[in-house]
Scaffold this active site. Sequence first.
Site, PDB file in Angstrom:
ATOM      1  N   CYS A  90       0.895  -1.298   0.056  1.00  0.00           N
ATOM      2  CA  CYS A  90       0.051  -0.081   0.018  1.00  0.00           C
ATOM      3  C   CYS A  90       0.626   1.199   0.066  1.00  0.00           C
ATOM      4  CB  CYS A  90      -0.880   0.051   1.116  1.00  0.00           C
ATOM      5  SG  CYS A  90      -2.260   1.288   1.465  1.00  0.00           S
ATOM      6  N   HIS A 132      -8.952  -3.906  -2.152  1.00  0.00           N
ATOM      7  CA  HIS A 132      -8.107  -3.131  -1.429  1.00  0.00           C
ATOM      8  C   HIS A 132      -8.688  -1.627  -1.371  1.00  0.00           C
ATOM      9  CE1 HIS A 132      -4.022  -2.032  -0.109  1.00  0.00           C
ATOM     10  NE2 HIS A 132      -4.073  -0.680  -0.504  1.00  0.00           N
ATOM     11  N   GLU A 133      -8.986  -0.996  -2.431  1.00  0.00           N
ATOM     12  CA  GLU A 133      -9.174   0.363  -2.576  1.00  0.00           C
ATOM     13  C   GLU A 133     -10.613   0.639  -2.215  1.00  0.00           C
ATOM     14  OE1 GLU A 133      -7.058   2.371  -3.290  1.00  0.00           O
ATOM     15  OE2 GLU A 133      -5.513   1.037  -4.115  1.00  0.00           O
ATOM     16  N   HIS A 136     -10.455   0.853   1.425  1.00  0.00           N
ATOM     17  CA  HIS A 136      -9.959   2.333   1.855  1.00  0.00           C
ATOM     18  C   HIS A 136     -11.138   3.323   2.091  1.00  0.00           C
ATOM     19  CE1 HIS A 136      -5.598   2.579   2.294  1.00  0.00           C
ATOM     20  NE2 HIS A 136      -5.289   1.936   0.776  1.00  0.00           N
TER      21      HIS A 136
END
Length: 160
Positions: A90, A132-133, A136
């Site tokens: 990341c 993953h995004e 976030h």
Amino acid sequence: MAVREILTADDQLLKRKSRRILDIDNDVLELIQDLKDTLYAGDGVGLAAPQIGVLKRVFIIDLRNGEEPLILLNPKIIRKIGQYADREGCLSYPGYEGDVVRPKKVVVTGMNEKGNIIQYEALGLMARAICHETDHLDGILYMDIAKKIYKLQQEPVKEI
């Protein structure tokens, strides 16, 4: 537009949930351009708005494989298929990687930068990046769900 500073994992803003984008105005278009500029100034494959200090639900992913980058506003993963563990890094946690279990395939829906609703199917690395995004945007960092974290070795500097 601008290359923005990427927040690091100790910044509490990264733990907050992002707000939906209701209208694609000049501020949102500028944010998208800043995400592009910031991503391409580094060596990651994805970047979400919270990583540059903006709590809005938008991210960019570019696997740098010749395909157009994926820009998604208000993404929602509607299907997850299978799972596998792999190393993940990341831009907000430089120098580290972790073993994270993610789906092999995802189906995600959201808006593109033109305001059109799109549905996107992804496999492998693209599926991992979308998860993953999206995490976030929900205030989740990969190190929160990693099975193990590794400190990357620095390359020795050759002295002349």
